[in-house]
Design an enzyme around this catalytic site. Sequence first.
Site, PDB file in Angstrom:
ATOM      1  CE  LYS A 108      -1.986  -0.733   4.033  1.00 52.56           C
ATOM      2  NZ  LYS A 108      -1.386  -2.556   4.144  1.00 52.56           N
TER       3      LYS A 108
ATOM      4  NE  ARG B 206       5.365   0.214  10.064  1.00 48.89           N
ATOM      5  CZ  ARG B 206       4.431  -0.254   9.529  1.00 48.89           C
ATOM      6  NH1 ARG B 206       4.857   0.113   8.128  1.00 48.89           N
ATOM      7  NH2 ARG B 206       3.474  -1.509  10.129  1.00 48.89           N
TER       8      ARG B 206
ATOM      9  NE  ARG C 283       7.402  -2.404   6.852  1.00 41.94           N
ATOM     10  CZ  ARG C 283       6.468  -2.289   6.423  1.00 41.94           C
ATOM     11  NH1 ARG C 283       5.334  -1.564   5.933  1.00 41.94           N
ATOM     12  NH2 ARG C 283       5.765  -3.341   7.383  1.00 41.94           N
TER      13      ARG C 283
ATOM     14  NE  ARG D 238      -5.039  -1.282   9.804  1.00 38.64           N
ATOM     15  CZ  ARG D 238      -3.643  -0.677   9.204  1.00 38.64           C
ATOM     16  NH1 ARG D 238      -4.059   0.361   8.512  1.00 38.64           N
ATOM     17  NH2 ARG D 238      -2.667  -1.274   9.648  1.00 38.64           N
TER      18      ARG D 238
ATOM     19  NE  ARG E 237       1.753  -4.978  10.800  1.00 40.03           N
ATOM     20  CZ  ARG E 237       2.731  -4.381  10.291  1.00 40.03           C
ATOM     21  NH1 ARG E 237       3.847  -4.924  10.985  1.00 40.03           N
ATOM     22  NH2 ARG E 237       2.635  -3.823   9.166  1.00 40.03           N
TER      23      ARG E 237
END
Length: 215
Positions: A14, A161, A128, A89, A172
Amino acid sequence: MKRVVLLGPPGAGKGTQAKKISEKYDVLHISTGDIFRANVKEGTPLGLKAKEYMDKGELVPDELVCDLVEDRLTWDDCKNGYLLDGFPRTVFQAEHFDRFIEKRGHELDLVLDIEVPNEVILPRMAGRRVCRGCGASYHVVTHPPKVEGVCDLCGGEVYQRADDAEETVLNRLKVYADQTSPLIEYYTKTGKNAVVDGDRPVEEVFETICALLGE
Ligand code: AP5
Ligand code: MG
């Protein structure tokens, strides 16, 4: 394009696609995750509250999110539209958002649902890295910044992160399946949902999105 929502599991791409869309179409990119992370970094009261949930991979409570987004969307820079990344969400947030735009006589143009299977997401998340300044996403193997630790786009610090630890990512994904995926049906009913296969190279995914958005 005026008002577009990006839907999809953690790691679907996203943020990656939002950067490209926002550049090409000159539309404002609003990421609730980025707003929360900026608040956590600055140690604001909102950030302190949000951190409790984010660190566990849980969703921040709806009331906090809705107030924050509603406030942000009334800023002058949102007048000509926006690209929402990470909001709504939950069905609660979507209903709240529907009332918000309806009250203003506005309309939601499109919901881009980027889909990627869980087994592809895990390695993406493990590698990431993210820019603290502009939120750009990198990957240690597939898309490293030109200079290690430095964002290609803004020169900001590139870091990992806190919620990208494997256990948190698994939670998640579960939270996405339980609380966010019902939105797919919600938006399919409105006829505004377009499914995009996110398990392809970034540029290919972007081409599909551009075809849906038009020129
Ligand atoms: P948020 O920041 O929104 O995180 P998320 O939805 O879990 O999504 P990510 O940002 O992790 O993934 P992405 O889809 O942006 O993928 P990316 O482009 O980076 O939210 C974080 C937390 O904030 C939530 O858990 C919650 O606590 C809270 N929160 C935020 N909004 C909320 C709300 N509305 N309500 C309640 N709580 C909220 O890409 C991932 C990796 O894959 C990168 O390394 C990238 O380089 C790579 N990649 C991207 N595309 C491709 C591709 N096509 N092929 C190969 N690799 C790719
Ligand atoms: Mg993101």
